[in-house]
Design a protein around this motif. Structure first.
Motif, short mmCIF file in Angstrom:
data_model
loop_
_atom_site.label_atom_id
_atom_site.label_comp_id
_atom_site.label_asym_id
_atom_site.label_seq_id
_atom_site.Cartn_x
_atom_site.Cartn_y
_atom_site.Cartn_z
N GLU A 96 68.23 12.04 52.64
CA GLU A 96 69.58 11.66 52.23
C GLU A 96 69.50 10.45 51.29
N ALA A 97 68.63 9.51 51.63
CA ALA A 97 68.45 8.33 50.79
C ALA A 97 67.89 8.70 49.42
N VAL A 98 66.98 9.66 49.39
CA VAL A 98 66.39 10.09 48.12
C VAL A 98 67.46 10.65 47.19
N LEU A 99 68.35 11.48 47.72
CA LEU A 99 69.39 12.08 46.89
C LEU A 99 70.38 11.02 46.42
N ILE A 100 70.76 10.12 47.30
CA ILE A 100 71.69 9.05 46.91
C ILE A 100 71.10 8.22 45.79
N GLU A 101 69.84 7.85 45.93
CA GLU A 101 69.18 7.04 44.91
C GLU A 101 69.06 7.82 43.60
N TRP A 102 68.75 9.10 43.68
CA TRP A 102 68.62 9.92 42.47
C TRP A 102 69.95 10.00 41.73
N LEU A 103 71.04 10.20 42.45
CA LEU A 103 72.36 10.27 41.83
C LEU A 103 72.75 8.92 41.24
N GLU A 104 72.41 7.85 41.94
CA GLU A 104 72.75 6.52 41.44
C GLU A 104 71.97 6.20 40.17
N ASP A 105 70.68 6.54 40.14
CA ASP A 105 69.87 6.27 38.96
C ASP A 105 70.40 6.99 37.73
N ARG A 106 71.11 8.09 37.93
CA ARG A 106 71.65 8.86 36.82
C ARG A 106 73.12 8.54 36.54
N GLY A 107 73.63 7.56 37.24
CA GLY A 107 74.98 7.06 36.96
C GLY A 107 76.11 7.95 37.42
N VAL A 108 75.86 8.83 38.41
CA VAL A 108 76.91 9.75 38.83
C VAL A 108 77.25 9.63 40.33
N ILE A 109 76.72 8.61 40.99
CA ILE A 109 76.99 8.49 42.43
C ILE A 109 78.47 8.25 42.70
N GLU A 110 79.15 7.52 41.81
CA GLU A 110 80.59 7.30 42.02
C GLU A 110 81.36 8.60 41.89
N ALA A 111 80.97 9.45 40.95
CA ALA A 111 81.66 10.72 40.75
C ALA A 111 81.43 11.65 41.93
N VAL A 112 80.22 11.63 42.48
CA VAL A 112 79.89 12.52 43.60
C VAL A 112 80.38 11.93 44.92
N GLY A 113 80.14 10.64 45.13
CA GLY A 113 80.52 9.99 46.38
C GLY A 113 79.37 10.04 47.38
N ILE A 114 79.22 8.97 48.14
CA ILE A 114 78.12 8.89 49.09
C ILE A 114 78.27 9.94 50.18
N ARG A 115 79.46 10.13 50.70
CA ARG A 115 79.66 11.10 51.76
C ARG A 115 79.32 12.52 51.31
N THR A 116 79.72 12.85 50.09
CA THR A 116 79.39 14.18 49.57
C THR A 116 77.89 14.31 49.36
N ALA A 117 77.26 13.25 48.88
CA ALA A 117 75.81 13.28 48.70
C ALA A 117 75.10 13.55 50.02
N VAL A 118 75.59 12.94 51.09
CA VAL A 118 75.00 13.17 52.41
C VAL A 118 75.18 14.63 52.84
N ARG A 119 76.36 15.18 52.58
CA ARG A 119 76.60 16.59 52.92
C ARG A 119 75.65 17.51 52.16
N ILE A 120 75.44 17.20 50.88
CA ILE A 120 74.53 18.00 50.08
C ILE A 120 73.11 17.93 50.64
N ALA A 121 72.68 16.72 50.98
CA ALA A 121 71.33 16.54 51.52
C ALA A 121 71.17 17.28 52.84
N ARG A 122 72.24 17.32 53.63
CA ARG A 122 72.15 18.03 54.90
C ARG A 122 72.14 19.54 54.71
N CYS A 123 72.73 20.01 53.62
CA CYS A 123 72.68 21.44 53.32
C CYS A 123 71.30 21.86 52.81
#
Length: 213
Positions: free
Chosen positions: A70-97
Motif C-alpha cells: 500500500e505504501a509503495v502505491l501511495i509513494e508511486w502516485l505521489e511521485d507522479r503528482g497524482v495522489i491528490e487526484a486519486v486520494g489516499i483511501r482510494t490508493a489503499v483500495r487499489i492496493a488491496r485489490c
C-alpha cells in the motif's frame, strides 16, 4: 494541500492498523525522513525508534511489513503528482485489490481507476501519466464509465447509439449513429473485457455476467 512527500505519513496517521501514530507523530516522521520515509520503515531505522518509542516503533515496523504494498502505491502516485487526484483511501483500495501489482497495473493502464473514481478524476490522472486523448485505453474506459453511470440508474442494457453519444461527451468528441467512428470506443471496451454486446445493446461486463449466471 499536503507538503511534498507527506502522503505516506498521512496514510499512517489515518490507518488504524498503525496503532499509536496520530497526526503529530506522523508529521515528525515526515519532517525527519521526507521522501525516504518508506526506506526508513523498511530498514527499521533507529531514528524512528527515537521518535515513536520502542513499543510503538516495533508495532509500526511489523504493520508496515504486511502493508508495504500500500505504501509503495501511495509513494508511486505521489511521485507522479497524482495522489491528490486519486486520494489516499482510494490508493489503499487499489492496493488491496491488486496487492503488489497495484502500481504496475495503474502504470500500464491508469484508466483502470474508472472502477474507483469518477470520470473527470480518472481522465486527469490519465493525462498526467501521459495517456493520449486518442488512446484506446481511454476510449474503452469512457464506455465503462458511461455504462456505470447508467447502471447506477438500474439500466443493464443500453442501445449502442445511446452509449456512443454518452461516450462522445466524455471524450469531448462528436459522434452520431451514422458516424463510422462512433462504435470504435465500444469495440475497444468489448475487446478489453469491460463491456459485452447483446443484440443491439451494450452491457457492463459485471451485469452481463450476473444476468447470464
Amino acid at each position: 494541500m499536503p507538503k511534498p512527500h507527506e502522503a505516506l505519513a498521512s496514510y499512517m496517521a489515518e490507518d488504524k492498523n498503525f496503532r499509536g501514530i496520530g497526526t503529530a507523530l506522523a508529521t515528525r516522521l515526515s519532517d525527519r525522513f521526507g521522501r525516504y520515509l518508506r526506506d526508513a520503515l523498511s530498514e527499521c531505522h533507529s531514528d524512528i525508534i527515537e521518535i515513536l518509542g520502542h513499543d510503538v516503533a516495533e508495532a509500526t515496523f511489523a504493520t508496515f511489513e504486511t502493508k508495504s504494498h500500500e505504501a509503495v502505491l501511495i509513494e508511486w502516485l505521489e511521485d507522479r503528482g497524482v495522489i491528490e487526484a486519486v486520494g489516499i483511501r482510494t490508493a489503499v483500495r487499489i492496493a488491496r485489490c491488486w496487492g503488489k501489482e497495484g502500481s504496475i497495473a495503474i502504470k500500464n493502464n491508469p484508466y483502470l481507476l474508472t472502477a474507483f473514481l469518477p470520470w473527470p478524476s480518472v481522465d486527469k490522472v490519465g493525462e498526467a501519466l501521459g495517456i493520449g486523448s486518442d488512446d484506446q485505453r481511454r476510449a474503452a474506459a469512457a464506455v465503462e464509465s458511461a455504462l456505470y453511470d447508467l447502471l447506477d440508474r438500474n439500466h443493464t442494457l443500453i442501445k449502442e447509439r445511446d452509449i456512443a453519444a454518452g461516450v462522445a461527451k466524455l471524450l469531448n468528441s462528436a459522434a452520431t449513429s451514422a458516424d463510422p467512428n462512433a462504435t470504435r470506443p465500444i469495440d475497444a471496451a468489448v475487446a478489453s473485457g469491460g463491456a459485452c454486446r447483446l443484440s443491439n445493446g451494450v452491457q457492463p461486463f459485471g451485469a452481463a455476467l450476473m444476468e447470464e449466471t
